[in-house]
Design a protein around this motif. Structure first.
Motif, PDB file in Angstrom:
ATOM      1  N   ILE A 148     -93.533  28.072  73.832  1.00  9.38           N
ATOM      2  CA  ILE A 148     -94.126  26.755  74.106  1.00  9.38           C
ATOM      3  C   ILE A 148     -93.136  25.650  73.758  1.00  9.38           C
ATOM      4  O   ILE A 148     -92.923  24.705  74.535  1.00  9.38           O
ATOM      5  N   ASP A 149     -92.517  25.778  72.586  1.00  9.34           N
ATOM      6  CA  ASP A 149     -91.568  24.734  72.179  1.00  9.34           C
ATOM      7  C   ASP A 149     -90.356  24.683  73.102  1.00  9.34           C
ATOM      8  O   ASP A 149     -89.835  23.597  73.398  1.00  9.34           O
ATOM      9  N   ALA A 150     -89.920  25.853  73.559  1.00  9.94           N
ATOM     10  CA  ALA A 150     -88.769  25.864  74.470  1.00  9.94           C
ATOM     11  C   ALA A 150     -89.111  25.164  75.784  1.00  9.94           C
ATOM     12  O   ALA A 150     -88.327  24.364  76.309  1.00  9.94           O
ATOM     13  N   ILE A 151     -90.308  25.446  76.297  1.00 13.70           N
ATOM     14  CA  ILE A 151     -90.718  24.798  77.555  1.00 13.70           C
ATOM     15  C   ILE A 151     -90.823  23.297  77.368  1.00 13.70           C
ATOM     16  O   ILE A 151     -90.294  22.499  78.167  1.00 13.70           O
ATOM     17  N   LEU A 152     -91.505  22.897  76.280  1.00 15.20           N
ATOM     18  CA  LEU A 152     -91.652  21.447  76.031  1.00 15.20           C
ATOM     19  C   LEU A 152     -90.296  20.786  75.811  1.00 15.20           C
ATOM     20  O   LEU A 152     -90.054  19.666  76.266  1.00 15.20           O
ATOM     21  N   THR A 153     -89.415  21.510  75.112  1.00 18.57           N
ATOM     22  CA  THR A 153     -88.081  20.947  74.880  1.00 18.57           C
ATOM     23  C   THR A 153     -87.361  20.712  76.205  1.00 18.57           C
ATOM     24  O   THR A 153     -86.729  19.672  76.413  1.00 18.57           O
ATOM     25  N   LEU A 154     -87.479  21.695  77.100  1.00 17.94           N
ATOM     26  CA  LEU A 154     -86.827  21.528  78.404  1.00 17.94           C
ATOM     27  C   LEU A 154     -87.425  20.350  79.171  1.00 17.94           C
ATOM     28  O   LEU A 154     -86.704  19.567  79.789  1.00 17.94           O
ATOM     29  N   VAL A 155     -88.760  20.235  79.117  1.00 14.82           N
ATOM     30  CA  VAL A 155     -89.425  19.131  79.834  1.00 14.82           C
ATOM     31  C   VAL A 155     -88.954  17.783  79.279  1.00 14.82           C
ATOM     32  O   VAL A 155     -88.565  16.875  80.023  1.00 14.82           O
ATOM     33  N   VAL A 156     -88.996  17.675  77.935  1.00 18.78           N
ATOM     34  CA  VAL A 156     -88.606  16.392  77.323  1.00 18.78           C
ATOM     35  C   VAL A 156     -87.114  16.125  77.551  1.00 18.78           C
ATOM     36  O   VAL A 156     -86.709  14.994  77.792  1.00 18.78           O
ATOM     37  N   PHE A 157     -86.317  17.207  77.486  1.00 19.52           N
ATOM     38  CA  PHE A 157     -84.890  17.028  77.743  1.00 19.52           C
ATOM     39  C   PHE A 157     -84.669  16.492  79.160  1.00 19.52           C
ATOM     40  O   PHE A 157     -83.848  15.609  79.395  1.00 19.52           O
ATOM     41  N   VAL A 171     -84.445  12.688  60.255  1.00 13.09           N
ATOM     42  CA  VAL A 171     -84.855  14.017  60.723  1.00 13.09           C
ATOM     43  C   VAL A 171     -83.783  15.044  60.410  1.00 13.09           C
ATOM     44  O   VAL A 171     -84.071  16.164  59.974  1.00 13.09           O
ATOM     45  N   SER A 172     -82.522  14.658  60.582  1.00 10.87           N
ATOM     46  CA  SER A 172     -81.428  15.584  60.298  1.00 10.87           C
ATOM     47  C   SER A 172     -81.394  15.933  58.815  1.00 10.87           C
ATOM     48  O   SER A 172     -81.188  17.100  58.441  1.00 10.87           O
ATOM     49  N   ILE A 173     -81.574  14.922  57.990  1.00 12.20           N
ATOM     50  CA  ILE A 173     -81.562  15.191  56.537  1.00 12.20           C
ATOM     51  C   ILE A 173     -82.700  16.133  56.167  1.00 12.20           C
ATOM     52  O   ILE A 173     -82.511  17.125  55.452  1.00 12.20           O
ATOM     53  N   ILE A 174     -83.881  15.827  56.703  1.00 12.87           N
ATOM     54  CA  ILE A 174     -85.037  16.678  56.405  1.00 12.87           C
ATOM     55  C   ILE A 174     -84.789  18.088  56.918  1.00 12.87           C
ATOM     56  O   ILE A 174     -85.118  19.082  56.263  1.00 12.87           O
ATOM     57  N   THR A 187     -86.867  28.791  65.034  1.00  7.14           N
ATOM     58  CA  THR A 187     -88.109  28.095  65.387  1.00  7.14           C
ATOM     59  C   THR A 187     -88.096  26.672  64.858  1.00  7.14           C
ATOM     60  O   THR A 187     -88.463  25.724  65.576  1.00  7.14           O
ATOM     61  N   LEU A 188     -87.662  26.528  63.618  1.00 10.10           N
ATOM     62  CA  LEU A 188     -87.608  25.185  63.031  1.00 10.10           C
ATOM     63  C   LEU A 188     -86.640  24.299  63.813  1.00 10.10           C
ATOM     64  O   LEU A 188     -86.911  23.116  64.079  1.00 10.10           O
ATOM     65  N   SER A 189     -85.510  24.883  64.210  1.00 16.50           N
ATOM     66  CA  SER A 189     -84.515  24.098  64.954  1.00 16.50           C
ATOM     67  C   SER A 189     -85.062  23.672  66.315  1.00 16.50           C
ATOM     68  O   SER A 189     -84.819  22.560  66.775  1.00 16.50           O
ATOM     69  N   LEU A 190     -85.796  24.608  66.909  1.00 14.41           N
ATOM     70  CA  LEU A 190     -86.382  24.266  68.206  1.00 14.41           C
ATOM     71  C   LEU A 190     -87.389  23.124  68.057  1.00 14.41           C
ATOM     72  O   LEU A 190     -87.426  22.196  68.871  1.00 14.41           O
ATOM     73  N   ILE A 191     -88.183  23.192  67.013  1.00 15.35           N
ATOM     74  CA  ILE A 191     -89.147  22.109  66.757  1.00 15.35           C
ATOM     75  C   ILE A 191     -88.397  20.818  66.478  1.00 15.35           C
ATOM     76  O   ILE A 191     -88.773  19.742  66.957  1.00 15.35           O
ATOM     77  N   LEU A 192     -87.315  20.938  65.713  1.00 16.03           N
ATOM     78  CA  LEU A 192     -86.511  19.739  65.422  1.00 16.03           C
ATOM     79  C   LEU A 192     -85.922  19.172  66.711  1.00 16.03           C
ATOM     80  O   LEU A 192     -85.955  17.954  66.942  1.00 16.03           O
ATOM     81  N   ALA A 193     -85.385  20.080  67.554  1.00 17.79           N
ATOM     82  CA  ALA A 193     -84.808  19.603  68.825  1.00 17.79           C
ATOM     83  C   ALA A 193     -85.867  18.897  69.656  1.00 17.79           C
ATOM     84  O   ALA A 193     -85.623  17.831  70.245  1.00 17.79           O
ATOM     85  N   LEU A 194     -87.057  19.483  69.673  1.00 18.46           N
ATOM     86  CA  LEU A 194     -88.158  18.852  70.411  1.00 18.46           C
ATOM     87  C   LEU A 194     -88.485  17.492  69.814  1.00 18.46           C
ATOM     88  O   LEU A 194     -88.688  16.509  70.542  1.00 18.46           O
TER      89      LEU A 194
END
Lengths: 727, 200
Positions: free
Chosen positions: A53-62, A101-104, A291-298
């Motif tokens: 789900i996160d990958a799809i949303l990331t692609l859409v938002v990207f 966000v990067s620091i967190i 997973t965390l990175s994907l959420i962060l990317a999103l």
């Protein structure tokens, strides 16, 4: 007018809903990730869905970020107002979101790793190892006990008689707590079997195992039972004491102690789970971090996307104001900016709209006034262009700026020749403009407010008299206006009227005494002719002379009367060709040595005229031409009829081969008593001119290059109303 | 075993994640291609069919070998599941071949620390077996004896009949964290392929 400008519109609701969906997904993902972190199986189930789900949303938002960036880049390249500021805002907002966000993220990864590491402990691992060893030892002890029991069973059964073997086998089953007991032969074949369970008897043993047992070894194996789980198989030699029996192997199966087995399996399960976790520690960290990175990317991409929307939203009024200003600068006052909000920018937008509205009203008023002025100017131009008076406007340097059609006709110049040409340069030349310049310059030089001059212009058709009036224009740029009237027709008309009056009075005054004179002369002749003798001849000659002169004077008076008293005209459609041929026919009977030639096209259009007066006109010009060649041995008159090129008139051209007109008197040739002949009243051409004028025609006189007079008559073809003219 | 992880590998791990994310597509593209020599492999030694009492039976001898990583996972308590698939197919001319029968046998292999043995379990039948060494257990994964495939009558039609056996490691059955890694790691990819043999 420039094309309608494109204003920024409000962002669509679809984008807003998508943004809400993205943030909901981010929050749910983080919640699930946090909840599944302490449970490996749950994490395994959830992680796949989270990743997908996160990958799809990331692609859409990207994709949406890329679209926005591309659009902004296009605006930047096109120099769209506000695009640079939008870029700055996007960068600022992105950095504002990205840095925390990067620091967190960095700290989250560290906490995650250390959190997973904290699951593992050396003491726990050692304890688990020890527990497992203990369990193995316990099971080993039990296996050894089982092995001992099997040996006892084997020894006891070996001594049992064959007849007692079956009950002994069954008894041993219960006595030694065995699950299954099988007695097998040398080849491994089953001889006797007893079982505590309800399963099928075991299948055969392998030859190698049987051989190993026959050699004296005891084989112990652990088996997995579908129903009872772990089971211990003991194969031990059967040292049979009874001959004739083929029993050499005891196959005994025992279940482990239930309590011991349960505890052992629990220890094993815990140990294996720990081992599994240990083995999966790094993959687990990796999965968590992915997973965390994907959420962060999103999250970051969503933040950038929001930055685009925010920047666009903030810059919308600025962009629209810039576009509106550009439109106003291009003269487009019809554009209205989309209404602003309640903030200062909204106030600015509303003020701009109000200002543009006022500007538009003012410009419309100005346009209207200008249109009215233009309309008046066009009206004046039309009036001036159509009046018969020539009008010239001059600038302050005496250069013509404008000239109307009548002026062009009067001066006989191409407008391009005189527009802008200084009168001072033309004053030494020839032509009408030069004459005008000579008359006007003295007045222009002294700056007279108004002045008037008469100008006589010698032309091929006689002298034309122009009246020129000048006035100084009271305008900022200065200049003069010259009004020129051709008064030649008026002078000519006055002259004609005067001559008509003279003729009428002469006819009236002379006609009355002529008849008494003639009668008196005839009476004298009649009474004294026979009585006078020799003097009778004198009387005869005298009275004859009187009578002849009176007749002559009567003819003259008649001619004058005809000139002065124009008869009533009756206009009809007249075939001028037919009429001319009719008249010419009368002159064809004249003596030899004279010739009259006539040419006329077929289907000559009819003209509207008085046939009697036209017939008189034709008689006059033909007679005039013949009389002009009276002294010549051969006289020749050429008559031709034609239609003008513009199809508006019929032209009658007459040419003789006589001496021609005296060009010095040609401007007075139509006046009575002006004639080049020794005889005649001099009224012929005057009457011709009169008849031509009655028919709205023109007459021109001149001489041919090879000699002889040329008379050109023009009669308009346009049908005119039937006119009556009372002379 | 230590409590502290290696400091040098802590931060690069986070950076590596990004690299993995970016190269996921490339990695997946590489995986689509033919697999080359790996630690793990499957070798179909013998596939024989014979007829007894009007039934066509199968006897198979398939050798399964695991990679070092898979073996380590097994030794660490991770159960491995294999899918053994057998198809009975009729070959047809100018038309796709027709599958007459399909058998799927899921087999789970696990290590028993308590008894230091390997347990093999056929999940559709519940049948279990213990092996003292791994290779014996692996050889038994797809070892079939006297398995009835189909009645001989059903092979009486025209054309050629053949069987196909496929043995593969079921990555979906792995625990979650391992599964993610297994999809993108060659160490978990068995060169399984498939093997055909004539039935008639």
């Amino acid at each position: 007018m420039a094309a309608p400008l494109k204003f920024f519109s409000r962002d669509s609701d679809t984008g807003t809903w998508l943004m809400v969906a993205v943030f909901t997904a981010v929050l749910v993902s983080l919640y699930l990730l946090g909840n599944s972190a302490d449970n490996l199986e749950r994490f395994g189930r959830v992680n796949d869905y989270l990743l997908i789900i996160d990958a799809i949303l990331t692609l859409v938002v990207f994709w949406m970020v890329a679209v926005n960036a591309w659009r902004l880049f296009g605006d930047l390249r096109s120099g769209v107002a506000g695009s640079r500021l939008t870029v700055r805002l996007v960068i600022l907002l992105t950095l504002t979101a990205l840095i925390p966000v990067s620091i967190i993220y960095v700290f989250s990864v560290r906490f995650l790793r250390s959190g997973i590491d904290s699951w593992f402990n050396v003491q726990v691992e050692q304890a688990l190892d020890s527990a497992l060893v203990l369990s193995r030892e316990a099971i080993g002890d039990e296996i050894r006990e089982i092995q001992r029991r099997a040996t006892q069973i084997s020894r006891r059964l070996a001594e049992v008689e064959t007849e007692e073997l079956v009950p002994a086998l069954s008894g041993a089953l219960g006595a030694f707590n065995a699950y299954e007991l099988n007695l097998r032969g040398r080849q491994g074949g089953l001889v006797l079997s007893a079982s505590d369970g309800f399963g099928f008897p075991s299948s055969g043993l392998g030859a190698s195992v049987v051989a190993q047992v026959l050699s004296g070894d005891t084989v112990v194996e652990i088996e997995e039972s579908e129903r009872d789980g772990l089971m211990i198989l003991v194969l031990t030699p059967f040292l049979d004491t009874q001959p004739m029996r083929d029993i050499h192997v005891l196959e005994a199966r025992f279940t482990l102690d239930a309590r011991r087995r349960q505890l052992g399996e629990e220890v094993q399960s815990t140990f294996q789970r720990y081992q599994q976790l240990t083995f999966m520690r790094e993959p687990l960290k990796f999965s968590f971090v992915v997973t965390l990175s994907l959420i962060l990317a999103l999250s970051v991409l969503a933040a950038i996307w929001i930055a685009f929307r925010l920047a666009r939203s903030l810059m919308r009024p600025v962009h629209n104001l810039a576009q509106g200003t550009l439109a106003v600068s291009q003269g487009d006052f019809s554009q209205r900016l989309p209404p602003g909000g309640r903030d200062e920018l909204g106030f600015l937008v509303n003020s701009f709209n109000e200002m543009v509205s006022q500007l538009k009203t003012a410009r419309d008023d100005a346009d209207r006034s200008q249109a009215e002025v233009e309309q008046q100017r066009a009206f004046l131009q039309a009036v001036v262009g159509r009046i018969s008076t020539g009008v010239l406007t001059l600038d302050d340097q005496a250069r013509p700026r404008t000239i109307n059609t009548a002026g062009v006709t009067m001066l006989g110049h191409d407008p391009d020749e005189i527009i802008g040409m200084n009168m001072r340069d033309a004053v030494t030349g020839n032509g009408a403009y030069a004459s005008l310049a000579r008359a006007a310059l003295p007045h222009l030089a002294v700056g007279e407010a108004t002045w008037q001059e008469n100008i006589d212009l010698p032309t091929a058709r006689g002298t034309r008299t122009l009246v020129c009036r000048g006035a100084k224009m009271d305008v900022a740029e200065g200049g003069h206006v010259l009004v020129v009237d051709d008064i030649s027709p008026i002078i000519r008309a006055e002259r004609d009227a005067a001559w008509s009056e003279v003729a009428r009075r002469l006819a009236h005054e002379i006609k009355n005494p002529l008849t008494p004179i003639q009668l008196s002369a005839e009476r004298l002749r009649h009474r004294y002719m026979e009585t006078l003798g020799d003097d009778a001849r004198v009387l005869d000659r005298a009275t004859r002379t009187i009578v002849e002169q009176v007749e002559s004077m009567k003819s003259m008076v008649k001619a004058f009367a005809e000139y002065a008293d124009t008869p009533a005209l009756h206009f009809t459609d007249v075939d001028l060709g037919f009429l001319l041929e009719d008249v010419v026919e009368l002159y064809r009977g004249v003596p030899s040595g004279r010739s009259i030639e006539m040419t006329a096209p077929e289907n000559l259009p009819r003209i509207n005229g008085d046939e009697g007066r036209l017939r008189q006109l034709l008689h006059n010009i033909i007679k005039n031409a013949l009389e002009a060649q009276e002294d010549m041995a051969h006289s020749r008159v050429e008559l031709s009829l034609s239609v003008t090129d513009d199809q508006s008139s019929v032209m009658l051209r007459l040419r003789d081969h006589g001496p021609g007109f005296d060009l010095g008197r040609i401007d007075r040739i139509f006046e009575p008593y002006v004639t080049g002949k020794t005889r005649g009243t001099g009224l012929g051409l005057a009457i011709v001119k009169q008849i031509v004028t009655e028919h709205d025609g023109d007459i021109e006189l001149g001489n041919a290059d090879t000699g002889g007079a040329v008379i050109s008559l023009r009669f308009p073809l346009l049908p005119s109303l039937e006119k009556t003219h009372d002379g | 075993m230590t409590h502290e992880s290696d400091p040098a590998s802590r931060f690069p791990d986070a950076c590596r994640v990004w690299l993995v994310l970016v190269s996921v597509c490339l990695a997946s593209l590489l995986l689509v291609g033919p697999a080359h020599a790996q630690d793990g492999r499957i070798e179909y030694r013998s596939l024989v069919s014979y007829v007894i009492d009007g039934n066509v039976l199968l006897e198979s001898d398939v050798s399964v070998r695991l990679s070092g990583l898979s073996r380590a996972a097994l030794q660490s308590g991770v159960a491995l599941e294999f899918d053994v698939e057998i198809d009975v197919i009729r070959q047809r001319n100018f038309w796709p071949d027709k599958t007459l029968r399909r058998y799927q046998i899921p087999v789970r292999l696990s290590y028993q620390d308590l008894t230091r043995s390997y347990r093999l379990e056929r999940l559709n039948s519940g049948q279990r077996a213990s092996f003292s060494d791994l290779d014996s257990a692996l050889d038994a994964v797809a070892q079939l004896r006297d398995v009835v495939l189909i009645s001989e009558d059903q092979l009486s039609g025209r054309g050629r009949y053949y069987g196909v056996m496929r043995v593969q490691l079921d990555l979906d059955a792995l625990p979650g964290p391992l599964r993610t890694q297994a999809y993108f790691s060659r160490a978990w990819q068995l060169d399984n392929g498939e093997q055909t043999w004539p039935l008639r």
